[in-house]
Design a protein around this motif. Structure first.
Motif, PDB file in Angstrom:
ATOM      1  N   GLN A  59       0.821  -1.208   0.000  1.00  0.00           N
ATOM      2  CA  GLN A  59       0.000   0.000   0.000  1.00  0.00           C
ATOM      3  C   GLN A  59       0.859   1.265   0.000  1.00  0.00           C
ATOM      4  N   ARG A  60       1.970   1.260   0.734  1.00  0.00           N
ATOM      5  CA  ARG A  60       2.859   2.426   0.724  1.00  0.00           C
ATOM      6  C   ARG A  60       3.474   2.630  -0.653  1.00  0.00           C
ATOM      7  N   VAL A  61       3.882   1.530  -1.276  1.00  0.00           N
ATOM      8  CA  VAL A  61       4.473   1.635  -2.609  1.00  0.00           C
ATOM      9  C   VAL A  61       3.441   2.137  -3.614  1.00  0.00           C
ATOM     10  N   SER A  62       2.215   1.667  -3.508  1.00  0.00           N
ATOM     11  CA  SER A  62       1.157   2.147  -4.400  1.00  0.00           C
ATOM     12  C   SER A  62       0.968   3.653  -4.253  1.00  0.00           C
ATOM     13  N   GLY A  63       1.002   4.141  -3.016  1.00  0.00           N
ATOM     14  CA  GLY A  63       0.889   5.583  -2.791  1.00  0.00           C
ATOM     15  C   GLY A  63       2.062   6.355  -3.363  1.00  0.00           C
ATOM     16  N   LEU A  64       3.275   5.802  -3.216  1.00  0.00           N
ATOM     17  CA  LEU A  64       4.460   6.470  -3.762  1.00  0.00           C
ATOM     18  C   LEU A  64       4.414   6.518  -5.288  1.00  0.00           C
ATOM     19  N   LEU A  65       3.936   5.457  -5.912  1.00  0.00           N
ATOM     20  CA  LEU A  65       3.831   5.445  -7.372  1.00  0.00           C
ATOM     21  C   LEU A  65       2.822   6.479  -7.863  1.00  0.00           C
ATOM     22  N   SER A  66       1.705   6.602  -7.160  1.00  0.00           N
ATOM     23  CA  SER A  66       0.712   7.619  -7.528  1.00  0.00           C
ATOM     24  C   SER A  66       1.280   9.021  -7.344  1.00  0.00           C
ATOM     25  N   LEU A  67       2.019   9.219  -6.240  1.00  0.00           N
ATOM     26  CA  LEU A  67       2.628  10.522  -5.975  1.00  0.00           C
ATOM     27  C   LEU A  67       3.622  10.902  -7.056  1.00  0.00           C
ATOM     28  N   SER A  68       4.506   9.970  -7.409  1.00  0.00           N
ATOM     29  CA  SER A  68       5.533  10.285  -8.406  1.00  0.00           C
ATOM     30  C   SER A  68       4.920  10.565  -9.772  1.00  0.00           C
ATOM     31  N   GLY A  69       3.877   9.805 -10.137  1.00  0.00           N
ATOM     32  CA  GLY A  69       3.215  10.053 -11.419  1.00  0.00           C
ATOM     33  C   GLY A  69       2.591  11.435 -11.481  1.00  0.00           C
ATOM     34  N   SER A  70       1.968  11.843 -10.385  1.00  0.00           N
ATOM     35  CA  SER A  70       1.353  13.170 -10.335  1.00  0.00           C
ATOM     36  C   SER A  70       2.413  14.270 -10.371  1.00  0.00           C
ATOM     37  N   LEU A  71       3.511  14.061  -9.653  1.00  0.00           N
ATOM     38  CA  LEU A  71       4.576  15.071  -9.618  1.00  0.00           C
ATOM     39  C   LEU A  71       5.212  15.259 -10.995  1.00  0.00           C
ATOM     40  N   VAL A  72       5.454  14.152 -11.696  1.00  0.00           N
ATOM     41  CA  VAL A  72       6.038  14.257 -13.039  1.00  0.00           C
ATOM     42  C   VAL A  72       5.095  15.016 -13.969  1.00  0.00           C
ATOM     43  N   SER A  73       3.807  14.689 -13.912  1.00  0.00           N
ATOM     44  CA  SER A  73       2.831  15.390 -14.763  1.00  0.00           C
ATOM     45  C   SER A  73       2.766  16.876 -14.436  1.00  0.00           C
ATOM     46  N   LEU A  74       2.912  17.204 -13.154  1.00  0.00           N
ATOM     47  CA  LEU A  74       2.822  18.605 -12.726  1.00  0.00           C
ATOM     48  C   LEU A  74       4.095  19.379 -13.042  1.00  0.00           C
ATOM     49  N   LEU A  75       5.253  18.764 -12.817  1.00  0.00           N
ATOM     50  CA  LEU A  75       6.517  19.501 -12.900  1.00  0.00           C
ATOM     51  C   LEU A  75       7.136  19.543 -14.290  1.00  0.00           C
ATOM     52  N   SER A  76       6.879  18.532 -15.116  1.00  0.00           N
ATOM     53  CA  SER A  76       7.549  18.499 -16.420  1.00  0.00           C
ATOM     54  C   SER A  76       7.228  19.720 -17.293  1.00  0.00           C
ATOM     55  N   PRO A  77       5.977  20.200 -17.392  1.00  0.00           N
ATOM     56  CA  PRO A  77       5.750  21.413 -18.194  1.00  0.00           C
ATOM     57  C   PRO A  77       6.431  22.644 -17.605  1.00  0.00           C
ATOM     58  N   VAL A  78       6.445  22.729 -16.265  1.00  0.00           N
ATOM     59  CA  VAL A  78       7.072  23.884 -15.606  1.00  0.00           C
ATOM     60  C   VAL A  78       8.565  23.902 -15.873  1.00  0.00           C
ATOM     61  N   PHE A  79       9.225  22.767 -15.614  1.00  0.00           N
ATOM     62  CA  PHE A  79      10.677  22.687 -15.812  1.00  0.00           C
ATOM     63  C   PHE A  79      11.046  22.829 -17.283  1.00  0.00           C
ATOM     64  N   ALA A  80      10.267  22.191 -18.164  1.00  0.00           N
ATOM     65  CA  ALA A  80      10.572  22.256 -19.594  1.00  0.00           C
ATOM     66  C   ALA A  80      10.496  23.689 -20.101  1.00  0.00           C
ATOM     67  N   THR A  81       9.456  24.401 -19.696  1.00  0.00           N
ATOM     68  CA  THR A  81       9.302  25.791 -20.141  1.00  0.00           C
ATOM     69  C   THR A  81      10.427  26.664 -19.601  1.00  0.00           C
ATOM     70  N   ALA A  82      10.792  26.471 -18.347  1.00  0.00           N
ATOM     71  CA  ALA A  82      11.849  27.278 -17.731  1.00  0.00           C
ATOM     72  C   ALA A  82      13.189  27.042 -18.407  1.00  0.00           C
ATOM     73  N   VAL A  83      13.543  25.759 -18.584  1.00  0.00           N
ATOM     74  CA  VAL A  83      14.841  25.438 -19.199  1.00  0.00           C
ATOM     75  C   VAL A  83      14.866  25.867 -20.661  1.00  0.00           C
ATOM     76  N   LEU A  84      13.762  25.644 -21.374  1.00  0.00           N
ATOM     77  CA  LEU A  84      13.695  26.041 -22.784  1.00  0.00           C
ATOM     78  C   LEU A  84      13.851  27.544 -22.935  1.00  0.00           C
ATOM     79  N   THR A  85      13.218  28.305 -22.067  1.00  0.00           N
ATOM     80  CA  THR A  85      13.286  29.768 -22.145  1.00  0.00           C
ATOM     81  C   THR A  85      14.669  30.296 -21.783  1.00  0.00           C
ATOM     82  N   LEU A  86      15.260  29.724 -20.738  1.00  0.00           N
ATOM     83  CA  LEU A  86      16.532  30.242 -20.238  1.00  0.00           C
ATOM     84  C   LEU A  86      17.749  29.702 -20.983  1.00  0.00           C
ATOM     85  N   LEU A  87      17.703  28.404 -21.351  1.00  0.00           N
ATOM     86  CA  LEU A  87      18.909  27.763 -21.895  1.00  0.00           C
ATOM     87  C   LEU A  87      18.728  27.181 -23.293  1.00  0.00           C
ATOM     88  N   GLY A  88      17.496  27.038 -23.738  1.00  0.00           N
ATOM     89  CA  GLY A  88      17.268  26.538 -25.089  1.00  0.00           C
ATOM     90  C   GLY A  88      16.940  25.053 -25.149  1.00  0.00           C
TER      91      GLY A  88
END
Length: 285
Positions: free
Chosen positions: A140-169
């Motif tokens: 059950q703990r692992v299931s929660g961690l997998l759900s957390l990581s999936g949500s974090l990747v979905s949330l952070l990837s557009p933010v990080f991608a836009t920031a790095v693309l804008t600043l560094l290309g």
């Protein structure tokens, strides 16, 4: 600190795989998002840009029904390493074409389809691989961690991608993707080992029927009302019997398979947080 260590006891290898694989997924997601922006900047067409996603998901739609069977036949650690490596090669191809000024939209269609094919094969293998690394009491703990990581990747990837693309290309985004891919492949090849299965003579109990296996697993996960979350149940079933798959019994989904068996009650509950329904199972009294 001691309480934290005891809570996550036996999960050292899982944390190694979980962290490096999710880092690699973050890098790949950042590249995919950055290429969507690049595509729209080049063509200014929503249709052209949308086809990138179509090419990525087409292999999953067409081949996912066979992917689990293939993954069962192959060595799981090597399969994950090979899929990560081939996905990394598609990123290298993007970087080469970009630096030489030859990158075209159709190149991205082909490379996205290849990347989608690797993900289609890797995803079911990854689920089984993680299950084999997880002690029964930590499911059950692992299931929660997998759900957390999936949500974090979905949330952070557009933010990080836009920031790095804008600043560094674009090249910086791709470089980060390649770095995370190298870390994931290196870890899988040199640092990860599956626990050895017990010898037949040391088996804890004789083989159970499928219905007995499900009933016992529901009891292991049951809450105070006797219900077990279907997602956790599926993970535990694979942990106990790695070759378990509802499709082997003619059902596309585990929920439909359990519903066809006698002795179980299914309860669908609306979850406002995830804007959908979750299925719970319990043994009939």
């Amino acid at each position: 600190m001691k309480r934290f260590l005891s809570t996550f006891a036996g999960l050292r290898m899982f944390f190694i795989v979980w962290s490096t694989q999710n880092l690699s997924i973050l890098g790949s997601s950042m590249t995919s998002f950055a290429l969507v922006i690049w595509s729209y900047q080049q063509k200014g067409s929503a249709l052209t840009t949308a086809l990138l996603s179509v090419c990525s998901y087409a292999p999953y739609v067409l081949l996912s029904i066979f992917a689990g069977t293939l993954g069962d036949r192959w060595d799981k650690r090597r399969t994950m390493a090979v899929c990560d490596s081939l996905a990394g090669l598609t990123t290298v191809a993007v970087l080469f074409l970009l630096r030489t000024g030859r990158l075209e939209i159709w190149h991205l269609y082909v490379l996205n389809a290849l990347g989608g094919l690797m993900s289609t094969i890797q995803n079911p293998v990854s689920e089984v691989f993680v299950t084999l690394l997880t002690p029964k009491e930590q499911v059950q703990r692992v299931s929660g961690l997998l759900s957390l990581s999936g949500s974090l990747v979905s949330l952070l990837s557009p933010v990080f991608a836009t920031a790095v693309l804008t600043l560094l290309g674009m090249e910086a985004v791709i470089a980060f993707d390649l770095l995370t891919c190298a870390v994931a492949v290196g870890t899988m090849v040199f640092a990860v080992r599956l626990p050895e299965a017990p010898a037949p003579a040391e088996a804890e109990s004789p083989a159970l029927s499928v219905q007995e296996l499900i009933a016992q697993s529901v009891e292991d996960l049951a809450d105070e009302d006797g219900y077990a979350y279907l997602g956790d149940l599926g993970t535990l079933l694979i942990k106990k019997q790695p070759d378990f798959d509802a499709r082997n019994y003619g059902f596309a989904k585990l929920s439909k398979f359990i519903a066809a068996l006698e002795g179980f009650e299914l309860d669908e509950r609306h979850n406002a947080k995830y804007q959908g329904t979750q299925v719970f199972v319990r043994n009939k009294k």
